[in-house]
Design a protein around this motif. Structure first.
Motif, short mmCIF file in Angstrom:
data_model
loop_
_atom_site.label_atom_id
_atom_site.label_comp_id
_atom_site.label_asym_id
_atom_site.label_seq_id
_atom_site.Cartn_x
_atom_site.Cartn_y
_atom_site.Cartn_z
N GLN A 1 0.84 -1.19 0.00
CA GLN A 1 0.00 0.00 0.00
C GLN A 1 0.88 1.24 0.00
N TYR A 2 0.51 2.20 -0.84
CA TYR A 2 1.24 3.46 -0.98
C TYR A 2 0.31 4.59 -0.53
N PHE A 3 0.85 5.44 0.32
CA PHE A 3 0.01 6.43 0.98
C PHE A 3 0.11 7.82 0.34
N GLY A 4 -1.00 8.56 0.48
CA GLY A 4 -1.03 9.95 0.08
C GLY A 4 -0.48 10.84 1.16
N PRO A 5 -0.52 12.17 0.92
CA PRO A 5 0.08 13.12 1.87
C PRO A 5 -0.76 13.36 3.11
N GLY A 6 -2.03 12.97 3.11
CA GLY A 6 -2.85 13.10 4.30
C GLY A 6 -3.62 14.40 4.41
N THR A 7 -4.69 14.36 5.22
CA THR A 7 -5.49 15.53 5.56
C THR A 7 -5.58 15.61 7.07
N ARG A 8 -5.18 16.76 7.61
CA ARG A 8 -5.29 16.99 9.06
C ARG A 8 -6.64 17.62 9.34
N LEU A 9 -7.52 16.89 10.03
CA LEU A 9 -8.86 17.37 10.36
C LEU A 9 -8.94 17.70 11.84
N THR A 10 -9.36 18.91 12.13
CA THR A 10 -9.61 19.32 13.51
C THR A 10 -11.07 19.71 13.63
N VAL A 11 -11.75 19.04 14.55
CA VAL A 11 -13.16 19.33 14.80
C VAL A 11 -13.25 20.09 16.12
N LEU A 12 -13.85 21.28 16.08
CA LEU A 12 -13.90 22.13 17.27
C LEU A 12 -15.32 22.21 17.83
#
Lengths: 109, 113
Positions: free
Chosen positions: B102-113
């Motif tokens: 499996q090869y991964f993407g750069p990602g998304t940082r999600l912050t829920v406030l």
């Protein structure tokens, strides 16, 4: 229950000081063991896949080995740019990679 | 060569708002696609995987859903975000095969406030 444990959690090395990271696993039916490197805030970067006990793979200063119960990632003469979190994962089922929590490596110049 | 894209890179959302994260892969056909979540101090947890258009498997019960409207597009959604949905979301792809790396993407940082 499948389990992957990486040790140590964190490791600080002087530049040039060789060491090893450990990944021990308890799984039913290992189909592959994977090593990844992850830099802060980025996705994991694939390093190696090992399929069977006794197998070894090398890439630059890294060498991965596999036994029936664990894998080692040997780092020879590390440089500061080797600083990262190293993740181990095992594949048991058809599509699932089961990850350890990683070893955070810091190489000090 | 193959490339995987994720967007947005970072996202800050209020509790109860909807979510849509997108992942696309270039340079390969009919890939297996995966969504993972990485929480601080925990290993990557597989959320969904897909072996083809419209085929989605869920690994854990949760507040999220996934869809694959096109061969190389994978979307992660939620109708109402919870605080516990915060984390680093990673998309990955692999080629169908016996032992598929499996090869991964750069990602998304999600912050829920």
């Amino acid at each position: 229950e499948d389990q992957v444990t990486q040790s140590p959690e964190a490791l600080r090395l002087q530049e040039g000081e060789s060491s090893s990271l450990n990944c021990s696993y308890t799984v039913s039916g290992l189909r592959g063991l994977f090593w990844y490197r992850q830099d802060p805030g980025k996705g994991p970067e694939f390093l190696f896949t090992l399929y069977s006990a006794g197998e070894e793979k090398e890439k630059e200063r890294l060498k991965a080995t596999l036994t029936k119960k664990e894998s080692f990632l040997h780092i020879t003469a590390p440089k500061p740019e080797d600083s990262a979190t190293y993740l181990c994962a095992v594949k048991t089922g058809a599509n699932n990679l089961f990850f350890g929590t990683g070893t955070r490596l810091t190489v000090i110049p | 060569s193959q490339t995987i894209h994720q967007w947005p890179a970072t996202l800050v959302q209020p509790v109860g708002s909807p979510l849509s994260l997108e992942c696309t892969v270039e340079g390969t056909s009919n890939p297996n696609l995966y969504w993972y979540r990485q929480a601080a101090g925990r290993g990557l947890q597989l959320l969904f995987y897909s072996v083809g258009i419209g085929q989605i498997s869920s690994e854990v019960p949760q507040n999220l859903s996934a869809s694959r409207p096109q061969d190389r597009q994978f979307i992660l959604s939620s109708k109402k975000l919870l605080l516990s949905d915060s984390g680093f979301y990673l998309c990955a792809w692999s080629v169908t095969g016996a032992i598929d790396t499996q090869y991964f993407g750069p990602g998304t940082r999600l912050t829920v406030l």
